[in-house]
Design an enzyme around this catalytic site. Structure first.
Site, mmCIF file in Angstrom:
data_model
loop_
_atom_site.group_PDB
_atom_site.id
_atom_site.type_symbol
_atom_site.label_atom_id
_atom_site.label_comp_id
_atom_site.label_asym_id
_atom_site.label_seq_id
_atom_site.Cartn_x
_atom_site.Cartn_y
_atom_site.Cartn_z
ATOM 1 N N THR A 10 0.817 -1.223 0.000
ATOM 2 C CA THR A 10 0.000 0.000 0.000
ATOM 3 C C THR A 10 0.848 1.270 0.000
ATOM 4 O OG1 THR A 10 -0.086 -0.134 2.413
ATOM 5 C CG2 THR A 10 -1.979 -1.030 1.215
ATOM 6 N N ASP A 56 1.475 -9.244 9.010
ATOM 7 C CA ASP A 56 2.212 -8.133 9.615
ATOM 8 C C ASP A 56 3.669 -8.564 9.756
ATOM 9 O OD1 ASP A 56 1.328 -5.581 11.699
ATOM 10 O OD2 ASP A 56 3.346 -6.424 11.846
ATOM 11 N N LEU A 57 4.566 -7.630 9.496
ATOM 12 C CA LEU A 57 5.994 -7.965 9.543
ATOM 13 C C LEU A 57 6.454 -8.403 10.933
ATOM 14 C CD1 LEU A 57 7.436 -7.735 6.864
ATOM 15 C CD2 LEU A 57 8.652 -5.748 7.712
ATOM 16 N N SER A 82 8.547 3.727 8.203
ATOM 17 C CA SER A 82 9.527 4.365 7.316
ATOM 18 C C SER A 82 9.721 5.860 7.573
ATOM 19 C CB SER A 82 9.091 4.164 5.859
ATOM 20 O OG SER A 82 7.992 5.006 5.580
ATOM 21 N N SER A 123 18.425 1.683 3.099
ATOM 22 C CA SER A 123 18.243 3.123 2.957
ATOM 23 C C SER A 123 19.539 3.910 3.113
ATOM 24 C CB SER A 123 17.255 3.579 4.032
ATOM 25 O OG SER A 123 17.271 4.977 4.178
ATOM 26 N N GLU A 125 19.690 6.410 4.763
ATOM 27 C CA GLU A 125 19.726 6.852 6.162
ATOM 28 C C GLU A 125 20.768 6.066 6.962
ATOM 29 O OE1 GLU A 125 17.840 9.288 8.214
ATOM 30 O OE2 GLU A 125 17.995 10.065 6.196
ATOM 31 N N TYR A 147 15.367 4.871 13.215
ATOM 32 C CA TYR A 147 15.058 4.302 11.894
ATOM 33 C C TYR A 147 16.346 3.871 11.185
ATOM 34 C CZ TYR A 147 13.915 4.183 6.899
ATOM 35 O OH TYR A 147 13.803 3.807 5.585
ATOM 36 N N HIS A 177 13.551 8.797 -2.608
ATOM 37 C CA HIS A 177 12.823 8.848 -3.875
ATOM 38 C C HIS A 177 11.367 9.181 -3.592
ATOM 39 C CE1 HIS A 177 13.414 4.733 -2.444
ATOM 40 N NE2 HIS A 177 12.155 4.527 -2.800
#
Ligand code: NAP
Ligand code: F7E
Length: 321
Positions: A10, A56-57, A82, A123, A125, A147, A177
């Site tokens: 999603t 769910d993760l 995220s 990422s 990050e 994160y 992105h």
């Protein structure tokens, strides 16, 4: 026909990747967590072509079931908490989903269908307080948020499963992105939504945090192609995906306001509420490895990206949506 399982279907990337794989003739399964209200705005137009699996993760049993049902050739693990700013508010949850969730997904694959190819959404990050510029696959990590720390764990557990169990597992180290499907809390979408509202007389000011932060911003539609390319190689590997250009938040603001003929100085207000406990000041990626080995390169320029997002929000709000 190849089969793919996408977690985070999603989200921004999940929706572009699903479109991309459906176009290639894949059967696409999407892992989706239960929500009280519908949150399918990004995938409404392709919903009927996707097979959804509830999961769910943070729940290994649901992931094992998902892999059993989908029997995927390729697994794209895009699900995560995220939003960097929220990771200080929810550090434990962020660790459970964004870090340990990766192990859960890898375990599900290892236990059910070891030969599924696996993509992990890593990422930029992870580079955080950068130790060199530009950043490439060998640049050491120095994350600056819960994160970023969680993503470093996700990266290394992916590498570890590849080396321990001979899994085809890749970590894509993607720089920022964006797109018209970006969540409204991220700075680019917050700006383009704000600019459109100001232009249409729906609001007058836009409250933001640090305008000097620099990011290497690309278009999400280009980046999902790189994810797919990583899983089509002979040997699994890790790749940096970036444009090789960096811009300040202020540059983004300037172009967005210019596009609608307004002066940003009359509308942007700096609000300490949006300053982070620790900042990532500068990101600039070197994706020469992806260019050489995957033949990947970005197609949308920074200016085009900003204009595409402002134009989309003008149309959306102009139509009362
Ligand atoms: P996004 O729009 O925030 O989407 C995140 C997705 O993860 C949503 O579908 C969300 O579902 C799902 N999700 C969150 N927690 C979950 C859980 N516990 N179990 C199952 N699903 C869960 O993120 P994105 O921008 O598309 O990014 C995709 C991935 O790439 C993320 O892992 C992100 O950290 C990473 N990444 C993004 C960028 C970027 O610039 N966009 C750069 C590098 C890496 P709901 O709709 O139910 O919330
Ligand atoms: O912030 C500054 C903020 O939240 C960008 C995620 O997709 O990309 C994203 O993380 C910059 C930061 O994205 C506001 O301080 C100023 O320096 O859009 P952002 P991010 O933190 O770079 C990476 C690669 C990911 O992996 C993440 O999942 O903009 N900024 N004022 C602001 N940021 C926000 N959100 N809101 C402001 O008002």
């Amino acid at each position: 026909m190849k089969t793919a399982l996408i977690t985070g279907i999603t989200g921004q990337d999940g929706s572009y990747l699903a479109e991309f794989l459906l176009d290639k003739g894949y059967k696409v399964y999407g892992l989706r967590r239960r929500t009280a209200t519908e949150n399918d705005s990004n995938i409404k137009h392709i919903k009927h072509e996707i097979e959804f699996i509830s999961g769910d993760l943070s729940d290994l049993s649901s992931l094992i079931e998902a892999v059993k049902i989908a029997q995927p050739d390729e697994v794209y693990n895009l699900a995560a908490q995220s939003f960097v700013a929220d990771s200080w508010m929810q550090p434990i949850f962020t660790g459970q989903v964004t870090a340990l969730g990766v192990t859960n997904m890898l375990e599900a694959v290892r236990q059910v269908k070891l030969d599924s190819r696996f993509y992990q959404a890593s990422s930029s990050e992870m580079f955080g307080k950068v130790v060199e510029t530009p950043q490439n696959e060998t640049t050491p990590f120095y994350p600056r948020s819960p994160y970023g720390v969680a993503k470093v764990y996700g990266h290394w557990i992916t590498v570890n499963y590849r080396e321990s169990f001979d899994m085809y597992a890749c970590s894509g180290i993607l720089f920022n992105h964006e797109s018209p499907r970006r969540g409204f809390e991220f700075v680019t979408r917050k700006i383009t939504d704000g600019v459109a509202k100001i232009k249409l007389g729906l609001q007058n000011e836009l409250r933001l945090g640090n305008l000097e932060a620099k990011r290497d911003w690309g278009f999400a539609g280009d980046y999902v192609k790189a994810m797919w390319l990583m899983l089509q190689q002979e040997v699994p590997d890790d790749y940096v995906i970036a444009t090789g250009e960096t811009h300040t938040v202020k540059d983004f603001i300037e172009i967005a306001f210019q596009y609608v003929g307004l002066d940003w100085r009359n509308h942007v207000v700096q609000d300490p509420k949006f300053i982070r406990p620790a900042e990532v000041d500068l990101l600039l990626g070197d994706s020469s490895k992806a260019k050489d080995k995957l033949g990947w390169q970005p197609t949308v320029s920074f200016e085009q990206l900003v204009q595409m997002m402002v134009e989309h929000d003008l149309q959306r709000l102009g139509n009362g949506l």
